[in-house]
Design an enzyme around this catalytic site. Structure first.
Site, PDB file in Angstrom:
ATOM      1  CD  GLN A 138      -2.609  -1.275   2.627  1.00  0.00           C
ATOM      2  OE1 GLN A 138      -2.684  -2.327   3.252  1.00  0.00           O
ATOM      3  NE2 GLN A 138      -3.205  -0.182   3.054  1.00  0.00           N
ATOM      4  NE  ARG A 150     -12.567  -0.049   5.385  1.00  0.00           N
ATOM      5  CZ  ARG A 150     -13.238  -0.630   4.396  1.00  0.00           C
ATOM      6  NH1 ARG A 150     -13.489  -1.921   4.431  1.00  0.00           N
ATOM      7  NH2 ARG A 150     -13.646   0.082   3.367  1.00  0.00           N
ATOM      8  CB  CYS A 151      -6.942   0.562  13.012  1.00  0.00           C
ATOM      9  SG  CYS A 151      -5.213   0.985  12.743  1.00  0.00           S
ATOM     10  CD  GLU A 203      -8.550   3.524   7.906  1.00  0.00           C
ATOM     11  OE1 GLU A 203      -7.697   2.619   7.925  1.00  0.00           O
ATOM     12  OE2 GLU A 203      -8.350   4.664   8.311  1.00  0.00           O
TER      13      GLU A 203
END
Lengths: 796, 285, 176
Positions: free
Chosen positions: A223, A370-371, A741
């Protein structure tokens, strides 16, 4: 009479443009890392440790070498001769590439084999004999902090015990005073269980060291390709300009594909040694057992309350279980990520947070899934505490929130932890949500159902979160500031090529980034090609995670487009033979002020940049922009869930789910909704069925899809999404805020609060996730809280 | 992910298949649907030297009722066929209830009931169903065919009573004599999960009284559990609240659950009770 | 077919090999491979049809779903040699030379994919459903796809995509 183009028609902001990416994906023509085949390519498999903590007494690879088709068997000892048995992490720690002295978690990489095909490589791995001497195992912070605990990181000079860091923020004195004044103190102990982002595609790399050019090219699932290039330059001691990282299509990231994993480094080393391309494809077990897990945080919290529901102060202590190495990608100044963003949407006079990170015999990680850099933990803790505090005081949970929300006149609001929340309409969002779910009616229904022994519950979760890390004063990873960049080249026929330092893993950047250019320049989105992921061509970026790409990358795109427009304005003036001050802009064209019919299109300006420049102007129409965001963006979200709990079995079903998301300006509403739905599903999964745990020997439960559960289309509820509240970001060039997120961050608490609400009156204040049927049933039977993860074995 | 090396044969006649097993039986495994065996081989928990693929053998994909009303399910009859079977819905409600709950819809396209029984996974769903229905497995071997009652078919986890030179060719479910009813209730956390608790209930009634009953449990012991006492308690009685309660209590007593990450033993035992009641009352969930 | 039919290393002794004929997306292919080769690997490595993806090692995720004689099968749990004499359809075989299959169109129209990794398997399972049941309910679709995992979409748009395709197929049939 305006000749401005219709923005939605040309695919500008607000257009639910169909996705450009889809064309190849629906044909099965995506190009994921495992699809890449290079001439002479070999295949690598990793041998993993079955032990969680053990000294390596010996490794015998002789039988592996004898298998026909095997080219290389690499151990930690061999890697050490190249100084590659250990590598630096993104959190200023070190991590083993291949174990040398001992193994520190089950699944740790011990050796790797390169062979003609992966079947043979696996055969050879099985033929490697490793002798282990077991050591005592540490599987949670309590054990890690015990004074008799083994020191896991005895490789680190001066490491005494298993603590990694202590961290503190806020005002202890002020908070203590607030607690002294409080009418009530509401306490909660929570464990956010360990889970894993688990994209369907596992990690993979194809490392290709070309001896002739001395260039290393690595195709890999990352990513953040530029971060990896920098890391590889450091780790492999290769010059940065001779390293090319190519991130092709990625089958889901969710934070799993940010860290630099041993598998990548091994494939690189093997390629250098063999001078042939080496492909490493991880299997799902490897992915779940060794790559960056998420959460595993313990929280002790207290809210100081006034009788009327006003929160006077917040006290939080968090213990983070990081596994055997501190390897997260997160802003370096914030050891426990942005956990201190908790309570950002509430007006709270005093707050104090302490945090501690520890090593355990488990895979490294913590920041993933997705934090938003631990904001999942922050908002889960926040909304669980808020729910329980409201219940403790006997105040309606929606009303309780209203009494504490930051008010409109308070923005920009400085939280007691130092964040500057610049915008939001919490009350309006809550109103929309409550109306959509039919709040008052549901409460009546709930009461009626109770009389007949049925347990209905409604759970609310409201939050604002900091997205778009981040400004250079406060945010860096390994010292590199967290900006993003974009390069835009407009060709002579007015078509354009946009290159950005971001990297989509399904978020649709090829579609949405073009929409920003459309918005700024009036060039139809279909005339703009978007490229990302190749460090040879993409301008520097810090990667796509933590919902930062629209806030930061998107802003860079806007800024570079404006630079282009500024030059185009000069060209327009030249073409129209007026001075620049007399030029006006409307979407797609410049015109003479007062004479709207006298104008030139942006395409005509582009042509002029190559064929008719004013004296002294550099030809061409291209530029770049590096964007350092002034602040984070602050979307606001309200998630409301209604459930029915079957008291006989503990099974709970979602009746309705309403999501109200205010993320400012939406570039592509269809894509934004897709992100929200994906996040809600992950929230549902975490609250309902997902966890990873370990027995006392450190054996991992949850390292395959039989034990680590992902919901299917059958279990997953439907979603009702609302987008009517739009509060643009006051500083973002197009008013957009992050969103990717939010639902995963805010969602879990809504599900848990709903089930806890259904258990009103039973005396149960908390069930730790996942709320599996047996745990809900146990709570109902005993009237007691259920804490911690499901135990692996208990003696009954 | 990658099985070990093995030899492979795909005979086209049953005799050919039996001949292969006669010669290589000890190191061979029979491959039908492969939805249990192949995953084990990919994880290298199973490493047979020879696979005998029976998918090309003719005449084994049937499921039909013979003149006496016995149901024959051939070795190559897929779960999906049973899931869609009107015959099963009409004549064998317990089986019809179980078929959709096996694994997931795609696995059901390949997996077979007989294969599932032979695999003898203690967590297998069909085993409870066939046990509750007093079914049997027909094995073909060098000496011809023999019928092995379900209760004698499983010797231990993943061990069945077939000799190395035998192939199971069909399962037979005896014809109901009364009116059949029943169900299979499975507590799974998501589609495709192993049962936290699975309960198979099969009863036959005549003139409002139970004339035959079978209750068997999945996932609450080291193997499928036959609740003989619970079944016995139903005989000759109407399916009223008291009868049902008694059977449920006895079944729960027979369960031997272990506490693990799927739930406490106490919970599982409770769910056995709950599911027996629900299945006998005809409620689903 | 090119003039050079095949070049390979001489196989080591003791390595079992089998010759099979499989029709893949309408074309008969002759293949020599080891029995332990999984069908998914035959498709991806042997035939370079990389649209079929592999996402797990326990037959759960369904990313590898293909159609064997029109029926959805998880190709990671079938041996290549078992496909001998059968027809395999992969995602690459869904569209004709000129047209996308309505299922593919539906996924694009209704935003039924994000990262695209589960999509080929989802689409093939969906096509098989619609072949069998041209007018499925939402529940029918969710049930039929419960063997295919997705992490990105939350399934809601996938369901809409399939229903879109169902409607298009029905109207195409009515037009005929």
């Amino acid at each position: 009479m305006t000749k401005a183009l219709d923005e939605v028609k040309i695919g500008g902001i607000g257009a639910s443009r169909k996705r450009v990416e889809d064309s190849r994906f629906i044909r099965g023509k995506g190009r994921y890392t495992d699809d890449i085949v290079l001439p002479g390519m070999l295949h690598m498999e990793i041998l993993r440790s079955p032990m969680a903590h053990a000294r390596i007494k010996s490794i015998d690879t002789s039988k592996a070498w004898e298998i026909p088709g095997v080219h290389l068997v690499l151990t930690g000892e061999m890697a050490a001769t190249r100084n590659l048995a250990w590598m630096p992490t993104l959190s200023y720690d070190t991590q083993a590439v291949l174990a040398t002295d001992k193994v520190r978690f089950q699944g740790q990489e011990v050796a790797c084999v390169v062979a003609d095909d992966p079947y043979i490589a696996k055969d050879a791995c099985d033929a490697i004999d490793v002798e282990y001497e077991p050591l005592p195992v540490v599987v949670n912070p309590e054990q890690a902090l015990d004074e008799d605990a083994p020191v896991i990181r005895d490789d680190k000079a001066g490491q005494d015990g298993n603590v990694i860091y202590h961290w503190e923020v806020g005002d202890k004195t002020g908070t203590d005073r607030a607690f002294e004044r409080a009418d009530r103190i509401s306490k909660l102990r929570l464990h956010y269980p360990r889970s894993h982002p688990s994209p369907i595609e596992c990690c993979a790399s194809v490392a290709d060291y070309d001896r002739a050019t001395q260039k290393l090219t690595v195709y890999m699932t990352t990513q953040a390709p530029h971060i990896v290039r920098a890391a590889v330059a450091m780790i492999a001691e290769l010059p940065e300009h001779m390293i090319r990282i190519v991130s092709p299509d990625i089958g889901g990231g969710f934070g799993n594909k940010v860290p630099v994993y041993p598998g990548y480094v091994c494939s690189i080393l093997c390629s250098i040694l063999l001078e042939r391309p080496v492909k490493w494809i991880e299997d799902k077990s490897g992915n779940l057992i060794s790559t960056g897990f998420a959460r595993d945080m313990y929280l002790d919290s207290e809210l100081a309350l006034r009788e009327d529901g006003k929160i006077l102060g917040v006290r939080i202590h968090a213990d983070a279980d990081h596994g055997a190495f501190f390897a997260d990608a997160q802003p370096s100044k914030f050891k426990i990520g942005l956990l201190h963003s908790a309570f950002a949407c509430y007006d709270i006079p005093a707050a104090h947070l302490t945090a501690r990170g520890v090593y355990t015999n488990k895979a490294p990680g913590g920041v993933a899934y997705r934090c938003s850099f631990r904001v999942t933990e922050a908002m889960f803790f926040q909304e669980r505490m808020v729910h329980q505090a409201a219940k403790d005081l006997g105040i309606d949970p929606a009303e309780f929130r209203r009494r504490n929300f930051v008010r409109a006149d308070q923005f920009p609001y400085r939280t007691p932890f130092g964040f500057l929340v610049d915008s939001g309409q919490p009350e309006k969002c809550l109103d929309v949500g409550l109306k959509a779910i039919g709040y008052e009616d549901f409460l009546k229904q709930k009461e009626e159902a109770r009389k007949r022994g049925r347990l209905l519950g409604i759970g609310i979760s409201t939050m604002t979160e900091p997205l778009g890390a981040g400004n250079s004063r406060e945010y860096d990873i390994l010292g590199i500031k967290m900006f993003d960049s974009a390069e835009l080249r407009v060709h002579l026929t007015g078509k354009a090529l946009l290159r950005v330092g971001t990297k989509s893993q399904g978020q649709g950047h090829e579609t949405t980034w073009a929409q920003i250019v459309s918005h700024e320049l009036g060039i139809p989105a279909e005339d703009v090609t978007v490229e990302e992921g190749d460090t040879d061509t993409a301008p520097f970026g810090m990667g796509t995670y933590a919902s930062r790409s629209t806030p930061v990358g998107g802003a860079a795109i806007s800024m570079v487009s404006r630079k282009i427009r500024a030059k185009a304005r000069k060209l327009a003036a030249h073409l129209l033979e007026v001075s620049e001050e007399d030029i006006e802009w409307e979407l797609g064209r410049f015109y003479v002020r007062g004479v709207p019919d006298r104008g030139v299109t942006i395409q005509e300006c582009a042509m002029a940049a190559y064929s008719n420049m004013p004296d002294g102007m550099e030809p061409g129409l291209e530029n770049h922009a590096y964007y350092d965001p002034p602040n984070l963006t602050w979307p606001f979200a309200v998630y409301i869930v209604t459930v029915e709990v079957d008291p006989e079995s503990g099974v709970w079903d979602v009746l309705n789910l309403v999501a109200v998301d205010d993320c400012g300006v939406r570039i592509n509403p269809m894509i934004v909704e897709g992100q929200i739905m994906g996040g809600l599903t992950e929230a549902y999964a975490m609250s309902n069925m997902q966890f990873i745990t370990f027995d006392e020997e450190g054996n991992c439960v949850g390292s395959n899809y039989m034990d680590y559960l992902l919901p299917t289309a059958w279990e997953t509820p439907g979603f009702e999404l609302h987008s009517e509240v739009v509060t643009p970001s006051p500083h973002h060039p197009i008013g957009a805020k992050g969103i990717g997120e939010c639902a995963a961050v805010g969602g879990p608490a809504a599900f848990v609060n709903a089930v806890m609400d259904a258990l009103d009156g039973t005396g149960v204040r908390n069930i730790d996730m996942p709320l599996l049927p047996d745990r809900v049933w146990q709570a109902l039977q005993t009237g007691q809280d259920v804490s911690g993860v499901p135990p692996v074995r208990t003696d009954d | 992910m990658y099985p070990t090396r093995f030899r492979y044969e795909a005979p086209r006649e049953l005799d050919e298949a039996l001949a292969l097993l006669r010669e290589h039986g000890d190191e061979a495994k029979v491959l039908a649907g492969g939805q249990s065996l192949v995953p084990l081989m990919k994880l290298r928990f199973a490493a047979p030297e020879l696979l005998v693929d029976i998918n090309n053998l003719p005449g084994l994909d049937h499921h039909e009722v013979d003149a006496d009303g016995n149901l024959h399910v051939g070795a190559l009859c897929r779960h999906a066929t049973l899931e869609r079977s009107d015959l099963l819905r009409e004549k064998q409600p317990t089986m019809a209830a179980a078929a959709p709950l096996i694994a997931d819809p795609i696995v059901r396209n390949r997996g077979t009931l007989v294969g599932s029984l032979c695999h003898a996974d203690p967590q297998g769903d069909w085993a409870s169903v066939v046990l509750a229905l007093d079914g049997s497995i027909v094995a073909a071997g060098p000496g011809g065919r023999r019928s092995i009652p379900a209760r004698d078919f499983v010797l231990g986890p993943f061990q069945n009573a077939l000799a190395p030179d035998e192939i199971a060719v069909e399962a037979v479910i005896p014809a109901p004599r009364g009116t059949p009813s029943g169900g299979y209730l499975k507590l799974e956390r998501r589609v495709g999960d192993f049962a936290t608790v699975g309960v198979a209930v099969a009863v036959e009634t005549t003139d409002g009284r139970v004339t035959r009953a079978g209750i068997a449990l999945t996932g609450v012991g080291g193997a499928t559990i036959d609740c003989a006492d619970a079944a016995e308690a139903l005989l000759g009685r109407p399916l009223d609240g008291d009868t049902i309660e008694e059977a449920a209590t006895l079944a729960a007593r027979d369960a031997r659950p272990k506490s693990d990450h799927r739930g406490s033993a106490q919970y599982k035992r409770h769910m056995v009770h709950t599911f027996v009641v629900r299945a006998l009352e005809g409620t689903t969930r | 077919m090119t003039i050079v039919h095949e070049v390979r290393d001489e196989p080591a002794h003791d390595v079992p090999e089998r010759r099979i004929t499989v029709t893949v997306n309408g074309t008969r292919k002759v293949i020599e491979c080891e029995p332990r080769l999984l069908l998914s690997h035959l498709l991806r490595q042997g035939l370079r049809l990389t649209g079929t993806h592999m996402g797990c090692d326990t037959t759960n995720c369904g990313a590898c779903t293909v159609l064997v004689d029109g029926t959805p099968v998880k190709s990671c749990t079938m041996l290549a040699v078992q496909a001998d004499g059968h027809e395999v359809t992969t995602v690459e075989g869904l569209a004709t030379a000129s047209e996308l299959h309505p299922v593919q169109e539906g996924f694009r129209e209704e935003h039924g994919l994000q990262c695209g990794f589960c999509t080929p398997g989802m689409m093939l399972a969906s096509k098989a459903l619609l072949d069998r049941n041209p007018d499925p309910s939402e529940e029918d679709v969710r049930w039929a796809l419960s063997g295919n995992l997705c992490r990105c979409t939350g399934y809601q748009n996938i369901v809409k995509s399939v229903l879109w395709a169902a409607a298009k197929l029905r109207s195409e049939r009515e037009d005929q």
